[in-house]
Design a protein around this motif. Structure first.
Motif, short mmCIF file in Angstrom:
data_model
loop_
_atom_site.label_atom_id
_atom_site.label_comp_id
_atom_site.label_asym_id
_atom_site.label_seq_id
_atom_site.Cartn_x
_atom_site.Cartn_y
_atom_site.Cartn_z
N GLU A 139 28.04 -2.02 71.59
CA GLU A 139 29.10 -2.69 70.84
C GLU A 139 30.31 -1.78 70.68
N GLN A 140 30.09 -0.50 70.45
CA GLN A 140 31.19 0.43 70.29
C GLN A 140 31.95 0.62 71.61
N ILE A 141 31.22 0.75 72.71
CA ILE A 141 31.87 0.90 74.02
C ILE A 141 32.70 -0.33 74.35
N ALA A 142 32.11 -1.51 74.15
CA ALA A 142 32.83 -2.75 74.43
C ALA A 142 34.05 -2.89 73.53
N LYS A 143 33.91 -2.52 72.27
CA LYS A 143 35.03 -2.60 71.32
C LYS A 143 36.19 -1.73 71.76
N GLN A 144 35.91 -0.50 72.17
CA GLN A 144 36.96 0.42 72.60
C GLN A 144 37.64 -0.08 73.88
N LEU A 145 36.85 -0.57 74.82
CA LEU A 145 37.42 -1.10 76.05
C LEU A 145 38.29 -2.32 75.77
N LEU A 146 37.82 -3.19 74.89
CA LEU A 146 38.59 -4.39 74.55
C LEU A 146 39.89 -4.04 73.85
N GLN A 147 39.84 -3.07 72.96
CA GLN A 147 41.02 -2.66 72.21
C GLN A 147 42.13 -2.15 73.14
N VAL B 268 34.59 -4.69 81.45
CA VAL B 268 34.92 -3.87 82.62
C VAL B 268 35.39 -4.76 83.77
N SER B 269 34.74 -5.89 83.95
CA SER B 269 35.15 -6.84 84.98
C SER B 269 36.56 -7.37 84.73
N GLU B 270 36.85 -7.65 83.47
CA GLU B 270 38.18 -8.17 83.13
C GLU B 270 39.27 -7.12 83.35
N ILE B 271 38.97 -5.86 83.07
CA ILE B 271 39.95 -4.79 83.25
C ILE B 271 40.22 -4.55 84.73
N THR B 272 39.16 -4.49 85.53
CA THR B 272 39.30 -4.13 86.94
C THR B 272 39.62 -5.32 87.84
N GLY B 273 39.33 -6.52 87.35
CA GLY B 273 39.52 -7.70 88.19
C GLY B 273 38.42 -7.88 89.22
N ILE B 274 37.35 -7.13 89.09
CA ILE B 274 36.23 -7.26 90.03
C ILE B 274 35.21 -8.21 89.41
N PRO B 275 34.99 -9.38 90.02
CA PRO B 275 34.11 -10.38 89.41
C PRO B 275 32.63 -10.11 89.68
N ASN B 276 31.81 -10.76 88.88
CA ASN B 276 30.36 -10.82 89.12
C ASN B 276 29.72 -9.43 89.22
N LEU B 277 30.10 -8.54 88.32
CA LEU B 277 29.52 -7.20 88.30
C LEU B 277 28.07 -7.25 87.83
N LEU B 278 27.26 -6.36 88.41
CA LEU B 278 25.85 -6.26 88.03
C LEU B 278 25.51 -4.80 87.76
N ALA B 279 24.87 -4.55 86.63
CA ALA B 279 24.37 -3.20 86.34
C ALA B 279 23.09 -2.95 87.13
N ASP B 280 22.70 -1.68 87.24
CA ASP B 280 21.56 -1.31 88.07
C ASP B 280 20.48 -0.63 87.23
#
Length: 268
Positions: A8-16, A97-109
């Motif tokens: 949640e903290q990582i997503a919050k910082q990226l969104l901000q 991260v997808s919204e920032i980079t414009g790379i769709p359909n990202l998948l974690a590993d």
């Protein structure tokens, strides 16, 4: 802090900082990237660092191409290590991260193929290279590399920093492995990157994750193995050796399976 709190903290910082990071990403070079400082509260980040295992308990990668310690055995480490690693896999983080980079359909590993913990001690290094183009099963394209630096007070001018090279390997951008800094870089057919030699005593620690996609970030399909290059200042013998090795591996990759077999740098 729990894994959910970390996510949640990582997503919050990226969104901000979303619009700022997106603008930087679109204008960045020589490899597309962005970085964000103070990703976690300082106390949280320091606790994550303290939870890391001793470098001597990790796998040693020791060749003319690299010297570093890596680890993916999160079930054997302090639970906090797995939490910070896998916090970057949360859907909320992947989405922004997808919204920032414009790379769709990202998948974690979840297998942490080629990623996990990376620790570098004084004298350690990683030569310029292209990452393997695909995941461990040879099905998905590796499109993003997420690097979270976690050593408190890591000095800027003593090595262990990320270098992003142009395609001719004449110029590079150096990014300081600053404590509590997240770097996201694109991986494709020309994303040459390296880590300069560590000149400082201590441990430069990094939490590393890759993101994959069913489609490449370029407008054509491609396959290549991890390919290393000599630094411009290296001798001719090393340059010839690495060039020949890279060409041979990538020629054979056209005929052989791209699935990673025999590697210890992947969770089962």
């Amino acid at each position: 802090m729990t894994r959910q709190q970390l996510s949640e903290q990582i997503a919050k910082q990226l969104l901000q900082h979303k619009e700022e990071l997106r603008g930087y990403w679109n204008e960045s070079g020589p490899v597309r990237h962005f970085y964000l400082d103070d990703v976690l509260p300082e106390a949280w980040a320091k606790e994550c660092f303290k939870a890391l295992p001793d470098a001597g308990k990790l796998m040693l990668r020791d060749t003319i191409k690299e010297h570093k310690h890596v680890g993916i055995d999160i079930d054997d480490y302090n639970p906090q290590v797995g939490d910070i690693l896998l916090a970057f896999h949360d859907d909320s983080v992947v989405k922004i991260v997808s919204e920032i980079t414009g790379i769709p359909n990202l998948l974690a590993d979840g297998s942490l193929y080629g990623s996990g913990i990376s620790m570098m001690l004084e004298g350690d290094f990683l030569l310029p290279h292209l990452d393997n183009s695909h995941d461990g099963d040879g099905n998905l394209y590796r499109v993003l590399n997420a690097l979270y630096y976690i050593t408190p007070d890591w000095p800027e001018n003593n090595g262990g920093n990320l270098e992003l090279w142009d395609s001719e390997m004449k110029q590079y951008k150096e990014i300081h492995a600053r404590f509590n800094r997240l770097v996201m870089m694109e991986t494709n057919t020309h994303s040459i990157h390296s880590v300069n030699k560590v000149l400082h005593p201590g441990v430069r620690a990094c939490i590393s994750n890759y993101y994959f996609s069913a489609t490449p970030v370029e407008d054509h399909s491609y396959i290549h193995k991890t390919t290393f290059f000599a630094r411009p200042e290296d001798g001719i013998i090393k340059k010839i050796r690495l060039t020949a090795e890279g060409k041979t591996k990538n020629f054979l990759s056209k005929f052989l399976s791209n699935k990673a077999t025999g590697t210890k740098h992947r969770r089962k």
